[in-house]
Design a protein around this motif. Structure first.
Motif, mmCIF file in Angstrom:
data_model
loop_
_atom_site.group_PDB
_atom_site.id
_atom_site.type_symbol
_atom_site.label_atom_id
_atom_site.label_comp_id
_atom_site.label_asym_id
_atom_site.label_seq_id
_atom_site.Cartn_x
_atom_site.Cartn_y
_atom_site.Cartn_z
ATOM 1 N N LYS A 1 -30.045 -39.328 -30.508
ATOM 2 C CA LYS A 1 -28.721 -39.717 -30.992
ATOM 3 C C LYS A 1 -28.776 -40.501 -32.305
ATOM 4 N N VAL A 2 -29.633 -40.077 -33.190
ATOM 5 C CA VAL A 2 -29.801 -40.800 -34.459
ATOM 6 C C VAL A 2 -28.588 -40.561 -35.361
ATOM 7 N N THR A 3 -28.004 -41.654 -35.828
ATOM 8 C CA THR A 3 -26.781 -41.583 -36.619
ATOM 9 C C THR A 3 -26.934 -42.433 -37.881
ATOM 10 N N LYS A 4 -26.420 -41.917 -38.991
ATOM 11 C CA LYS A 4 -26.413 -42.694 -40.228
ATOM 12 C C LYS A 4 -25.062 -42.529 -40.904
ATOM 13 N N THR B 1 -23.380 -39.178 -42.430
ATOM 14 C CA THR B 1 -24.291 -38.206 -43.038
ATOM 15 C C THR B 1 -25.218 -37.581 -42.008
ATOM 16 N N VAL B 2 -25.532 -38.349 -40.959
ATOM 17 C CA VAL B 2 -26.306 -37.789 -39.852
ATOM 18 C C VAL B 2 -25.577 -38.174 -38.580
ATOM 19 N N ASP B 3 -25.258 -37.152 -37.771
ATOM 20 C CA ASP B 3 -24.332 -37.369 -36.667
ATOM 21 C C ASP B 3 -25.020 -37.144 -35.317
ATOM 22 N N ALA B 4 -25.430 -38.229 -34.671
ATOM 23 C CA ALA B 4 -25.983 -38.190 -33.309
ATOM 24 C C ALA B 4 -27.000 -37.064 -33.126
ATOM 25 N N LEU B 5 -28.040 -37.129 -33.916
ATOM 26 C CA LEU B 5 -29.040 -36.064 -33.930
ATOM 27 C C LEU B 5 -30.041 -36.236 -32.786
ATOM 28 N N ILE C 1 -32.566 -47.123 -42.314
ATOM 29 C CA ILE C 1 -32.494 -47.557 -40.914
ATOM 30 C C ILE C 1 -31.253 -46.933 -40.285
ATOM 31 N N PRO C 2 -31.408 -46.279 -39.131
ATOM 32 C CA PRO C 2 -30.259 -45.625 -38.500
ATOM 33 C C PRO C 2 -29.195 -46.644 -38.093
ATOM 34 N N ASP C 3 -27.935 -46.214 -38.089
ATOM 35 C CA ASP C 3 -26.850 -47.067 -37.591
ATOM 36 C C ASP C 3 -26.735 -46.951 -36.083
ATOM 37 N N GLY C 4 -27.354 -45.916 -35.525
ATOM 38 C CA GLY C 4 -27.332 -45.770 -34.078
ATOM 39 C C GLY C 4 -28.432 -44.834 -33.647
ATOM 40 N N GLY C 5 -28.802 -44.899 -32.354
ATOM 41 C CA GLY C 5 -29.831 -44.022 -31.830
ATOM 42 C C GLY C 5 -31.223 -44.595 -31.985
#
Lengths: 355, 274
Positions: free
Chosen positions: A8-11, A18-22, A54-58
């Motif tokens: 769930k990597v998010t940026k 730009t990156v959605d819950a990968l 640094i990711p904002d989430g995940g």
């Protein structure tokens, strides 16, 4: 070496995601390509794996090691930049030695390891040169040696071949693949060049708008695209509009009913895709476009473009345009066409993918 | 038609070359004539000279005010350079690499010395130092330390701007590469950033020195009784007399600056800093 897990990597940059819950798992020793148009989030994802963003989430893990919030210098990843980013004031050998120095390895041990890494990329004879004295291809190899010399957990490549000329790119591509396999490096390769991704990667991750469109082997991605975006982005295709007619029949807008061999996993069943090389042309107007089971269309040649190894023929049937690729191969007696010719375009139902 | 275009092109190139040549002459002729005059034998400057001599150089060196002025200017220049580097390099790094509210304002303020007339800046600095003395009882104005401090202040914007420019111009991927290879931030700075911006730092120091060495207006306010810098000595001398001595002094000043430039350029490609 280790596997890499993205959860769930998010940026976000401001309001822009730009990156959605990968979600993604890169297997140990795998060569994975991130493929997508510019702005699809592939480079941002790579930078997050390297620790430069640094990711904002995940979360991101190297093996069992959680690295999500670790700074780059504590991750043990090797990164090759598009512009190589060799230190201009250091010799080739010093560039390669840098990562080992940072790991507090003694000078006596550094030298042989540097030379070994340079030997692998066939640059050991230029160890004392400065980067500006090297050609683009040589710099690229030094950048690679610099990234593998300290045995990184992940080798990350950000469009490393795009600054090379076409011939060199093919050469380096082969070398890169061999080196990756010999060393068993878990490798992530970012590219917008589908050709590169298809010929290098074990698996390809097709991205757009910060999301994964499809993950699969090169063959799977090309032959069985999940949706319209993938089919269009990888290789290009012919798209015929229509609607489902029963479970395994598709009715084109022209009324013609055809079969299909595969249904894309992200399909909304409104389009059938047929690759240009899967269509064959024969001359004449025999065969009928309205045949209930016929996988053929009567058309007129509009344009013929010679492209060296193949000839691209654009034919028109009503509003529909079809692009056909005819390989220029062993059989030189293959029919040549010119604009205005009446032809019949035919394909097998297995070649059609419902999207 | 084609011939017409071509002749037009040629005229354009010729015009550019001519204008460039004119500008160059305008820059070089006054300097060249000062150097030329400094070798004239006759005391009254008129053309053509009766003959040539080096006497004016001995004459200048034998006058304490020029000798002392030269030495003071040299010392102040070196001190001002060191101080402005010590403050300017870290300040430039902070300004170039940290986003904070008011950053653009500070960068604009740093252009101040280019806009404010020297005589105004000098009097402002003088008044500030007097106020400072009133409040604290510490005398800074009209001391050697005060002079160095004042000069470092006028040099600072140059140092900061040149170092900032080289920081902005450098390939930041170099720093990222070093970081992924295992280098901590301070090591990245020492091993990668510093070597990359060295030309900018050198150029900044060079400018600091030159700006200080030729400064007249601010020095007028800041020198203590009995001290004099070279530009002040030149002005004082010109008030009472004009002879090739002054040309000789000016030539030495030009030569000193040229020497600093040439030496620096020999070790660092200065054009890379701009």
């Amino acid at each position: 070496m280790s596997n890499i897990t993205l959860n769930k990597v998010t940026k976000r940059y401001g309001n822009l995601v730009t990156v959605d819950a990968l979600d993604l798992e890169v297997k140990d020793g795998e060569f994975l390509a991130f493929l997508g148009p510019s702005g699809c989030g592939k480079t941002t994802t790579l930078r997050m794996i390297a620790g430069l963003a640094i990711p904002d989430g995940g979360s991101i893990r190297f093996g069992n090691r959680e690295v999500t919030d670790l700074p780059p210098y504590m991750r043990n990843a090797g990164l090759v930049f598009q512009g190589y980013a060799l230190f201009p004031h250091m010799t080739v050998a010093d560039n390669v030695a840098f990562g080992l120095e940072m790991r507090k390895i003694s000078r006596q041990q550094i030298k042989p390891r540097v030379m070994e890494a340079l030997r692998i990329v066939r640059m050991d004879h230029l160890a004392d040169r400065l980067p500006r004295q090297l050609s683009g291809g040589q710099q690229q190899r030094v950048a690679l040696a610099r990234a593998i010399v300290y045995q990184p957990d992940a080798l990350l490549l950000d469009e490393p071949l795009s600054a090379l000329d076409a011939k060199l790119r093919l050469e380096v591509r082969t070398e890169l693949r061999k080196l990756q396999q010999d060393l068993g490096l878990t490798t992530i390769f970012v590219t917008h060049d589908q050709d590169e991704a298809i010929s290098l990667a074990d698996r390809i991750v097709v991205m757009s708008n910060g999301r994964i469109e499809q993950v699969g082997t090169p063959n799977g991605i090309y032959e069985r695209p999940a949706n319209l975006f993938v089919a269009e982005f990888i290789g290009g295709s012919n798209f015929l509009k229509g609607e489902l007619d029963g479970a395994d029949r598709f009715r084109l807008d022209t009324g013609q009913v055809i079969g299909f061999g595969h249904v894309g996993s992200g399909s909304n069943c409104s389009t059938v895709s047929i690759r240009p090389e899967r269509i064959r042309l024969r001359s004449g107007s025999a065969g009928s476009g309205t045949d209930a089971t016929g996988h053929e269309i009567r058309a007129t040649v509009e344009n013929v473009i010679y492209r060296g190894n193949l000839t691209e023929i654009v034919v028109g049937a009503g509003d529909q345009r079809l692009t056909v690729h005819q390989q220029n191969g062993f059989d030189q007696s293959a029919r040549t066409f010119s604009p205005g010719d009446a032809v019949v375009a035919e394909w097998t139902p297995e070649s059609a993918v419902l999207l | 038609m084609r011939a017409l275009v071509r002749s037009g092109d040629r005229f354009f190139h010729l015009a550019i070359a001519a204008i460039a040549a004119l500008a160059f002459l305008e820059l070089i002729l006054p300097l060249a004539s000062v150097v030329w005059v400094s070798f004239f034998e006759n005391k009254i400057i008129n053309f053509p000279p009766k003959g040539y001599t080096l006497d004016w150089y001995w004459n200048a060196w034998s006058m304490p005010r020029f000798r002392d002025g030269f030495l003071v200017s040299l010392q102040v220049g070196v001190a001002a350079t060191l101080i402005s580097m010590l403050v300017g390099v870290p300040a430039a790094i902070f300004l170039a690499r940290t986003r904070f509210w008011g950053r653009e304002v500070i960068q604009t303020v740093l252009l101040g010395p280019l806009i404010v007339p020297g005589i105004v800046a000098g009097s402002a600095l003088f008044m500030f130092l007097i106020e400072f003395e009133v409040f604290t009882g510490v005398q800074v104005a009209q001391t050697f330390a005060g002079l160095c401090l004042g000069h470092s202040l006028i040099a600072l914007p140059w140092t900061i701007r040149l170092v900032t420019a080289s920081l902005v111009g450098m390939n930041q991927q170099l720093e990222e590469a070093a970081s992924t290879m295992g280098a901590r931030p301070f090591t990245v700075f020492r091993r990668v950033t510093l070597p990359a911006i060295r030309p900018g730092i050198i150029a900044g120091g060079l400018f600091a020195f030159v700006i200080s060495f030729v400064d007249l207006e601010k020095s007028l306010f800041l020198v203590g009784p009995g001290t004099t810098t070279l530009p002040i000595a030149i002005v004082n001398y010109l008030e009472w007399s004009i002879d090739p001595t002054i040309a000789a002094v000016a030539t030495v000043q030009i030569a000193a600056i040229a020497l600093v430039m040439i030496i620096t350029d020999r070790f660092f490609n200065l054009t890379r800093a701009f």
